[in-house]
Enzyme design. Structure first.
Site, PDB file in Angstrom:
ATOM      1  CB  VAL A   1      -1.497   0.426   1.298  1.00 58.07           C
ATOM      2  CG1 VAL A   1      -1.361  -0.927   1.238  1.00 58.07           C
ATOM      3  CG2 VAL A   1      -0.807  -0.084   2.154  1.00 58.07           C
ATOM      4  CE1 TYR A   2       3.782   1.280   4.555  1.00 58.53           C
ATOM      5  CE2 TYR A   2       6.079   0.103   4.192  1.00 58.53           C
ATOM      6  CZ  TYR A   2       4.507   0.914   4.691  1.00 58.53           C
ATOM      7  OH  TYR A   2       4.767  -0.156   6.658  1.00 58.53           O
ATOM      8  CB  SER A   3       3.498   5.041  -3.166  1.00 55.42           C
ATOM      9  OG  SER A   3       4.702   6.147  -1.961  1.00 55.42           O
ATOM     10  CB  ALA A   4      -0.837   3.078  -4.875  1.00 58.35           C
ATOM     11  N   GLY A   5       1.985   0.634  -3.955  1.00 61.48           N
ATOM     12  CA  GLY A   5       2.681  -0.079  -4.818  1.00 61.48           C
ATOM     13  C   GLY A   5       4.372   0.424  -5.388  1.00 61.48           C
TER      14      GLY A   5
END
Length: 325
Positions: free
Chosen positions: A60-64
């Protein structure tokens, strides 16, 4: 650099790990304070130069995009077998009711997506990011076991849950002969010490590795009370979590400043040395947005606090509600 075993496994990791939440496109996901790839990659290179071989991220960090940045940097700066890559699954990665969670459907989708983004054919430590009360625990644990058997994952870890939940998961894994969790990634720092109540004793009893995140309280312990940063301006979840305890936290922060001044070192080094001094802790996960921060974090491994310094740092703490945010 000092190296330690990852829980009761044979894997060896640096005694501090680099958390990569800060690396990724700020226009993707919900972390508007992150560093773009061209700024993040030199920090990962510096971590490798310092001997850090343990890198933690999440889908989920920066949407991948954090996984992509980390994977590309590892491919350029070191051999894949030299590092331990950790990522996580649970958070929302797509629309609809199956876009998040720990169902078999979601895990199998996301493990393959993480492998592609990281540019690797295996993940060293695959962690459940949060508890999923909407999915049968047996379904989650059986699916994770299959990933280990298939060779997509080497080890399993958990993060951010109550001790009774972690105990239940460990019991079921042993009962069914499934691959075991070997680590717990928990929230732990001088502002939030509630993990000392049940989680840390449980982990020590069961031989679990403890990997604290936010060891500097998202930077709050690294600078004088009230100082502002870009992350504090945009980190609404963090601001909400630490709200309501300001007077106590200010006194704790002042104690960090006193010890740091007495030693002639940074506040961050003192606060991190305190975390490292807990015998339950395996490797705290530090975040860094410049090379000087990384160098300072590594230096915390050589700072041995005295009993009097531990007492001063701990004496103003007031227990607060247990949180699994």
């Amino acid at each position: 650099m000092r190296y330690v075993k990852l829980g009761n496994s044979g894997a060896t990791v640096s005694a501090i790990g680099l958390g990569c939440m800060a690396y990724g496109d700020p226009d993707r996901g919900t972390h508007r304070w992150t560093l773009r790839e061209e700024s993040a990659r030199p920090l990962i290179r510096r971590a490798v130069e310092l001997g850090i071989n343990f890198f933690d991220t999440a889908n989920v960090y920066s949407a991948g995009h954090s996984e992509q940045v980390l994977g590309a940097a590892v491919a350029e700066y070191c051999r894949r077998d030299e590092v331990v890559l950790a990522t996580k699954v649970h958070g929302e990665m797509g629309p609809g009711p199956n876009g998040w969670g720990l169902s078999r459907k979601h895990i199998l989708w996301q493990v393959d997506a993480s492998l592609r983004r990281l540019g690797t054919d295996y993940i060293d430590l695959y962690q459940v990011h949060r508890w999923d009360g909407s999915t049968p625990l047996e379904e989650t644990l059986a699916t994770l076991d299959e990933l280990v058997t298939a060779g997509k994952v080497r080890y399993l870890g958990a993060s951010t849950m109550y001790a009774w939940q972690f105990t239940k998961a460990l019991f079921l894994q042993k009962q069914h002969g499934w691959a075991q969790f070997i680590t717990m990634q928990d929230h732990y720092n001088l502002f939030y010490r509630e993990e000392e109540r049940e989680m840390h004793p449980l982990c020590r009893d069961q031989g679990m590795g403890v990997l604290p995140y936010s060891p500097l309280a998202r930077g709050r312990l690294a600078r004088p009370w009230g100082a502002r940063t870009a992350r504090l301006d945009f980190d609404e979840p963090g601001n909400q979590f630490y709200a309501g305890n300001e007077e106590v936290d200010r006194r704790v922060a002042d104690a960090v400043g006193e010890v740091a001044a007495g030693r002639g070192v940074s506040r961050a080094r003192v606060a991190l040395a305190w975390v490292l001094g807990n015998p339950a802790v395996t490797a705290p996960l530090v975040g860094a947005t410049d090379a000087a921060q990384l160098d300072d974090d590594a230096a915390a491994l050589d700072l041995q606090l005295t009993d009097e310094e531990f007492r001063r740092l701990e004496e103003d703490y007031v227990p607060r509600p247990v949180a699994v945010l």
